[in-house]
Structure formats: structure tokens, C-alpha cells
Design a protein around this motif. Structure first.
Motif, PDB file in Angstrom:
ATOM      1  N   TYR A 148       0.746  -1.312   0.107  1.00 50.84           N
ATOM      2  CA  TYR A 148      -0.058  -0.160  -0.017  1.00 50.84           C
ATOM      3  C   TYR A 148       0.894   1.515   0.031  1.00 50.84           C
ATOM      4  CZ  TYR A 148      -3.045   3.797   1.904  1.00 50.84           C
ATOM      5  OH  TYR A 148      -3.789   4.828   2.208  1.00 50.84           O
ATOM      6  N   GLN A 150       0.390   5.712  -0.118  1.00 50.57           N
ATOM      7  CA  GLN A 150      -0.380   6.893  -0.196  1.00 50.57           C
ATOM      8  C   GLN A 150       0.365   8.153  -0.852  1.00 50.57           C
ATOM      9  OE1 GLN A 150      -2.108   7.311   3.588  1.00 50.57           O
ATOM     10  NE2 GLN A 150      -0.445   8.833   4.205  1.00 50.57           N
ATOM     11  N   THR A 152      -0.402  12.422  -2.389  1.00 50.50           N
ATOM     12  CA  THR A 152      -1.203  13.544  -2.348  1.00 50.50           C
ATOM     13  C   THR A 152      -0.647  14.575  -3.316  1.00 50.50           C
ATOM     14  OG1 THR A 152       0.338  14.852  -0.495  1.00 50.50           O
ATOM     15  CG2 THR A 152      -1.726  13.668   0.463  1.00 50.50           C
ATOM     16  N   HIS A 177      -3.161   5.056  -3.063  1.00 45.69           N
ATOM     17  CA  HIS A 177      -4.197   5.904  -2.688  1.00 45.69           C
ATOM     18  C   HIS A 177      -3.973   7.240  -2.976  1.00 45.69           C
ATOM     19  CE1 HIS A 177      -6.962   7.044   0.646  1.00 45.69           C
ATOM     20  NE2 HIS A 177      -7.669   7.672  -0.399  1.00 45.69           N
ATOM     21  N   ASP A 178      -4.617   7.909  -3.964  1.00 47.24           N
ATOM     22  CA  ASP A 178      -4.440   9.473  -4.211  1.00 47.24           C
ATOM     23  C   ASP A 178      -5.621  10.062  -3.129  1.00 47.24           C
ATOM     24  OD1 ASP A 178      -4.864  11.910  -5.090  1.00 47.24           O
ATOM     25  OD2 ASP A 178      -4.882  11.387  -6.938  1.00 47.24           O
ATOM     26  N   LYS A 179      -5.037  10.512  -2.009  1.00 49.58           N
ATOM     27  CA  LYS A 179      -5.581  11.069  -0.861  1.00 49.58           C
ATOM     28  C   LYS A 179      -6.339  12.261  -1.488  1.00 49.58           C
ATOM     29  CE  LYS A 179      -4.654  10.669   3.129  1.00 49.58           C
ATOM     30  NZ  LYS A 179      -3.828  10.574   4.658  1.00 49.58           N
ATOM     31  N   PHE A 184      -8.340   5.658  -5.932  1.00 51.28           N
ATOM     32  CA  PHE A 184      -7.416   4.240  -5.915  1.00 51.28           C
ATOM     33  C   PHE A 184      -7.040   3.627  -7.152  1.00 51.28           C
ATOM     34  CE2 PHE A 184      -9.078   4.573  -1.722  1.00 51.28           C
ATOM     35  CZ  PHE A 184      -8.181   3.868  -0.616  1.00 51.28           C
ATOM     36  N   ASP A 198     -13.012   6.379  -3.934  1.00 49.21           N
ATOM     37  CA  ASP A 198     -12.878   5.682  -2.537  1.00 49.21           C
ATOM     38  C   ASP A 198     -14.188   5.122  -1.924  1.00 49.21           C
ATOM     39  OD1 ASP A 198     -11.986   5.665  -0.069  1.00 49.21           O
ATOM     40  OD2 ASP A 198     -11.829   7.772   0.465  1.00 49.21           O
ATOM     41  N   ASN A 249       4.403  11.735   2.786  1.00 46.30           N
ATOM     42  CA  ASN A 249       4.126  10.053   2.559  1.00 46.30           C
ATOM     43  C   ASN A 249       5.364   9.416   2.445  1.00 46.30           C
ATOM     44  OD1 ASN A 249       1.381  10.651   2.481  1.00 46.30           O
ATOM     45  ND2 ASN A 249       1.788  11.885   0.298  1.00 46.30           N
TER      46      ASN A 249
END
Length: 255
Positions: A148, A150, A152, A177-179, A184, A198, A249
Motif C-alpha cells: 500500500y 498513499q 497527495t 491511494h490518491d488522497k 485508488f 474511494d 508520505n
């Protein structure tokens, strides 16, 4: 009266807006694209909500590839991913300008045109951010064995990153994961990656890292601290090679 086509900030949305505008045969002064939620209404304009469909998006994609060429298509596609409220209008203006050229495949050479110049700059910005994230992105192993990561990002770069990591980690289960955009990209071992939002993801599993991952993270942080020479620290040089916005990140900079 100028017609403004209002669409969502997605590839399907913007291409659907371009489809509707292109179909009318009107010029750049008579039509425009605006993104929903970023709209600044003007007088003497007719605002039309775009019906967004995959059929329209595919038709525009094929149109660009056939008449403007694949290189222009990738510039336009990257511009669609950019964090800019005027990108849809810039892309539409570029395509309408290409329609007036004897050789439409050379449209991206006409940087004197403000819309073409904007598309070129947006494409370069998105490409640069995606390239940087290929090096700064960090995967961590979760308790369920999935890798995983993440991020930003400013732009919607997941579709730029996915082929890169799918080629390098084809036998792994991983997700990015593109917060910033609540998206995703999910890759199942030996299969193709998919893009999901999401609210579509079933988060039954925890995002807690495995014990082995936690141990290696501590070792990596200790290693980074050990090799550092305090007297030779150059903060300005560090910022050039690793901007602050990428650091939250990264394992090296987490507590």
C-alpha cells in the motif's frame, strides 16, 4: 450567445463536453468548457449541463488520435489530469485551432496560440509530477500482505503511475491511494490494474502495516540518520532534490 458546456473534472466529463461543443461546429469565440464546482458565471452566456458518457469520451479520443496524432493526444490527456480550472477550455481551444491548420498533426508546434501553449504547459507539469512520484512513492506491506502507498498529488496522476508499477510489480498485490482526489489504483497479482473511487472500495481490511514492515521501516530510518553528516547538511540542496510536499508520505520523514 456563447454556449458554455459544464462538466465534471474527469477525463470522461471533459471529453464529453468537448464532444458536445465539437458537434455544433461553432468556433472558439462561441463555445467553451467549464468544470462543475469551479464555474465563474459570466453575462450573456448560455450554460449547458453535459451528459457524460463513455461513448462520447471514446469518440473524442479516437478523433484526437486520428487527426492530431498520438503525441498530441498524450499532451491533451495529461492536460486533462492537471489541477487547473481552465484546462477544459484550453483543450477545446487547441482542438478548434487544429481544425484550421492544413496539417492538424502539427498543432502542438503552434505555441504562439495561448490555448495550445496552456495545454503544453499543463502536460509538462503533470508529466513532471508523475515522474517525481515514481521515485518518491513508497510502498508499505500491510498485515494482509498487500503493498500500500498513499500520495497527495496536485494532479490526477494515478493513471500515469499505474503502468509503471504494474510493469515492475506484476506478481504483487498492490494499491496506490490518491488522497487528494479520493481515488485508488488497485492491482491484483498477474492481472490488470483498475481505477476506483474511494466510495467504491470495500475497506474490510485494516491499513495497519505488518510487523516485518514496521521493523524494516525502523531500520531504514536509523540507516538514514546514521549516514547523515550534520555538519554538511544543505537544506537548500535538499529542497531542490526532494520538495517538502512529497515528504509527508515517505517513510524516511514519518515519526
Amino acid at each position: 450567445m456563447k454556449t458554455v458546456y459544464v462538466c465534471s473534472d474527469t477525463v470522461t466529463g471533459i471529453f464529453s463536453g468537448i464532444y458536445d461543443a465539437w458537434k455544433t461546429g461553432r468556433g472558439e469565440a462561441d463555445c467553451a468548457i467549464a468544470l462543475r464546482g469551479m464555474l465563474e458565471q459570466q453575462l450573456f452566456c448560455d450554460y449547458v449541463e453535459v451528459e457524460e458518457t463513455e461513448h462520447k469520451a471514446i469518440a473524442v479520443e479516437n478523433l484526437i488520435k486520428k487527426h492530431l496524432g498520438r503525441q498530441a493526444y498524450w499532451d491533451i490527456y495529461h492536460a486533462v489530469l492537471a489541477a487547473d480550472k481552465d484546462k477544459g477550455d484550453a483543450i477545446l481551444g487547441t482542438m478548434l485551432a487544429a481544425r484550421t491548420l492544413p496539417d492538424s498533426t502539427r498543432i502542438m508546434e503552434h505555441l504562439s496560440h495561448p490555448k495550445v501553449e496552456k495545454v503544453f504547459e499543463l502536460s509538462r507539469t503533470v508529466g513532471g509530477e508523475a515522474h517525481a512520484l515514481k521515485g518518491f512513492l513508497r510502498f508499505q506491506e500491510l498485515k494482509n500482505g498487500v503493498l500500500y502507498a498513499q500520495i497527495t498529488p496536485k494532479s490526477q496522476v494515478l493513471t500515469c503511475l499505474a503502468p509503471h508499477f504494474a510493469n515492475r510489480l506484476p506478481l504483487e498485490n498492490w494499491m496506490i491511494h490518491d488522497k487528494s482526489h479520493d481515488m485508488f489504483v488497485v492491482h491484483e497479482a498477474k492481472k490488470k490494474w483498475i481505477l476506483i473511487w474511494d466510495d467504491m472500495l470495500d475497506r474490510k481490511g485494516s491499513l495497519e502495516v505488518s510487523e516485518k514492515e514496521a521493523r524494516y521501516s525502523r531500520l531504514w530510518k536509523d540507516f538514514c540518520k546514521t549516514i547523515a553528516i550534520e555538519s554538511r547538511t544543505n537544506r537548500r540542496c535538499q529542497l531542490q532534490h526532494l520538495p517538502l510536499r512529497f515528504r509527508p508520505n515517505m517513510v524516511e520523514f514519518t515519526n
